[in-house]
Design an enzyme around this catalytic site. Structure first.
Site, short mmCIF file in Angstrom:
data_model
loop_
_atom_site.label_atom_id
_atom_site.label_comp_id
_atom_site.label_asym_id
_atom_site.label_seq_id
_atom_site.Cartn_x
_atom_site.Cartn_y
_atom_site.Cartn_z
N HIS A 121 0.86 -1.09 -0.05
CA HIS A 121 0.19 0.24 -0.02
C HIS A 121 0.81 1.23 -0.07
O HIS A 121 0.31 2.43 -0.32
CB HIS A 121 -0.99 -0.15 1.26
N ASP A 151 0.16 -7.67 1.38
CA ASP A 151 0.48 -6.51 1.49
C ASP A 151 1.90 -5.87 1.73
O ASP A 151 2.46 -5.34 2.23
CB ASP A 151 -0.28 -5.73 2.69
N GLY A 223 3.48 6.48 7.96
CA GLY A 223 4.86 7.06 7.53
C GLY A 223 5.74 5.71 8.00
O GLY A 223 6.91 5.71 7.30
N ASN A 224 5.27 5.10 9.14
CA ASN A 224 6.05 3.86 9.59
C ASN A 224 5.73 2.79 8.70
O ASN A 224 6.70 1.69 8.87
CB ASN A 224 5.82 3.63 10.75
N SER A 225 4.73 2.63 8.06
CA SER A 225 4.64 1.54 7.16
C SER A 225 5.68 1.22 5.95
O SER A 225 6.30 1.98 5.41
CB SER A 225 3.31 1.80 6.26
N GLY A 281 -8.52 -26.85 -2.62
CA GLY A 281 -9.75 -26.97 -3.04
C GLY A 281 -10.76 -27.53 -2.18
O GLY A 281 -11.50 -28.58 -2.25
N VAL A 282 -11.00 -26.85 -1.00
CA VAL A 282 -12.00 -27.16 -0.13
C VAL A 282 -12.65 -25.86 0.34
O VAL A 282 -12.55 -24.78 0.18
CB VAL A 282 -11.44 -27.80 1.23
#
Length: 380
Positions: A121, A151, A223-225, A281-282
């Site tokens: 992001h 992410d 801003g820490n992301s 596939g369950v």
């Protein structure tokens, strides 16, 4: 009498001159004592030895990791309204600005070849990405690949002599361990905050498709992301991703993606340009009392399978509706979120062991997962 007066005046002149000289050169000789004006007693600690670290300081960890944490500035061209040149549109709505939109974030240099881990992001839809290093240098960055489901994104810069962070072991983390969060909050510049690991395995937050967050009370702000969560040795434990906040600032609840997940995503993107995840596939559901009674299940632990895709990997391995998956590759499966995480971490085409409870019978099955299909794009 005149001689005595002359002697007296000469003596006074000499004494005054002597007083002036002493007051100028040695003022401490005059008026010393407990009642002297401006006198104060101070106690000072001796200067520490060069390189000495105070007890309890996290200075060494911060210095070790900080050089490998970068600031990321992104810009995106403004979307111009198609009617912007229409005089009537301009009359009612005014001139539409065409200034590019900017964004701020952080990243971590994980390889001397110039690979940088950050959040998807942070760089999503960016037209231009600039990376600012802790030593004052800057460089444009190229997007190698992204993984919106976790992410995470991988960037690359073409620069020499890059500081690189050391990857730690997020699987050995325990609640209460000390950690540091390093990033560029609010664009003020690189900042280090400290705290502890508040919880592990946080999921069902609605942030990502695959969630297995480290929760910390180290201050994390916008801003820490994409910045680093490190241990007291300065080793990378996670990529700071999100906060829980009612004000937009830190409230002591921050989340980081474990470095074990980030490493897998990094290796897949660098190797193949994308992340390949396992799929069986369950249709899974958390095991409730009603479902257990409906399918006559005897166990209270695991995830119940209410649907199996025909000819899918699970069907070929012998899994049926009503079976309860108890463990995958030796790891327990307490809920659907953990099932999704464990299955996605399996390597497609490589056989894995599943423990399944079928009524009162325990089965050990070998299942070869396939490639997780991409979600279908929604029609608009």
């Amino acid at each position: 009498m005149k001689r005595l007066w002359l002697l007296f005046s000469q003596t006074c002149t000499v004494l005054l001159a002597a007083y002036f000289v002493v007051a100028t050169l040695k003022p401490q000789w005059i008026g010393h004592g407990s009642g002297a004006r401006g006198a104060i007693s101070l106690f000072e600690t001796p200067a520490p030895a060069a390189g000495e670290i105070p007890p309890g300081s996290l200075r060494a960890a911060a210095q070790k990791a900080s050089s490998a944490v970068v600031s990321i500035n992104t810009s995106k061209a403004a979307v111009k309204n198609p009617n912007a040149n229409d005089p009537w549109f301009r009359f009612f709505y005014g001139d539409q600005g065409d200034e590019p939109q900017g964004g701020l974030g952080s990243g971590v240099i994980v390889s001397p070849e110039g690979y940088i881990l950050t959040n998807n992001h942070v760089i999503e839809e960016a037209d231009e990405i600039q990376v600012f290093f802790n030593d004052g240098r800057k460089a444009p960055a190229k997007v190698i690949g992204t993984d919106p489901d976790s992410d995470l994104a991988v960037l690359k810069v073409e620069m020499d002599k890059l500081p690189t962070i050391v990857l730690g072991n997020s699987d050995s983390l325990q609640v209460g361990d000390q950690v540091l969060a390093i990033g560029n909050p609010f664009g003020v510049g690189q900042t280090v905050t400290s705290g502890i690991v508040s919880a592990l395995g946080r999921n069902q937050l609605g942030i990502n498709t695959f969630e297995n967050f480290i929760q910390t009370d180290a201050a994390i702000n916008p801003g820490n992301s994409g910045g680093a969560l490190v241990d007291t040795n300065g080793n990378l434990l996670g990529i700071n991703t999100a906060i829980y906040s009612r004000s937009g600032g830190s409230m002591g609840i921050g989340f980081a993606i474990p470095v074990a997940t980030a490493k897998q995503v990094l290796e897949d993107i660098v190797k193949d340009g994308k992340v390949t995840r396992g799929w069986i596939g369950v249709e899974p559901n958390d095991l409730s009392a009603e479902l257990a009674e409906t399918f006559d299940v005897k166990t209270k632990e695991g995830v119940i399978i209410t649907g199996v895709l025909q000819n899918g990997p699970a069907a070929q391995a012998g899994i049926r509706p009503g079976d309860v998956i108890v463990s995958i590759a030796g790891k327990p499966v307490p809920d659907v979120t953990q099932l999704l995480s464990l299955v996605s971490s399996l390597k497609p085409g490589t056989e894995a062991s599943f423990v399944v409870q079928r009524k009162d019978e325990t089965l050990k099955l070998k299942l070869t997962p396939g490639v997780r299909p991409k979600p279908k794009a929604q029609k608009r």
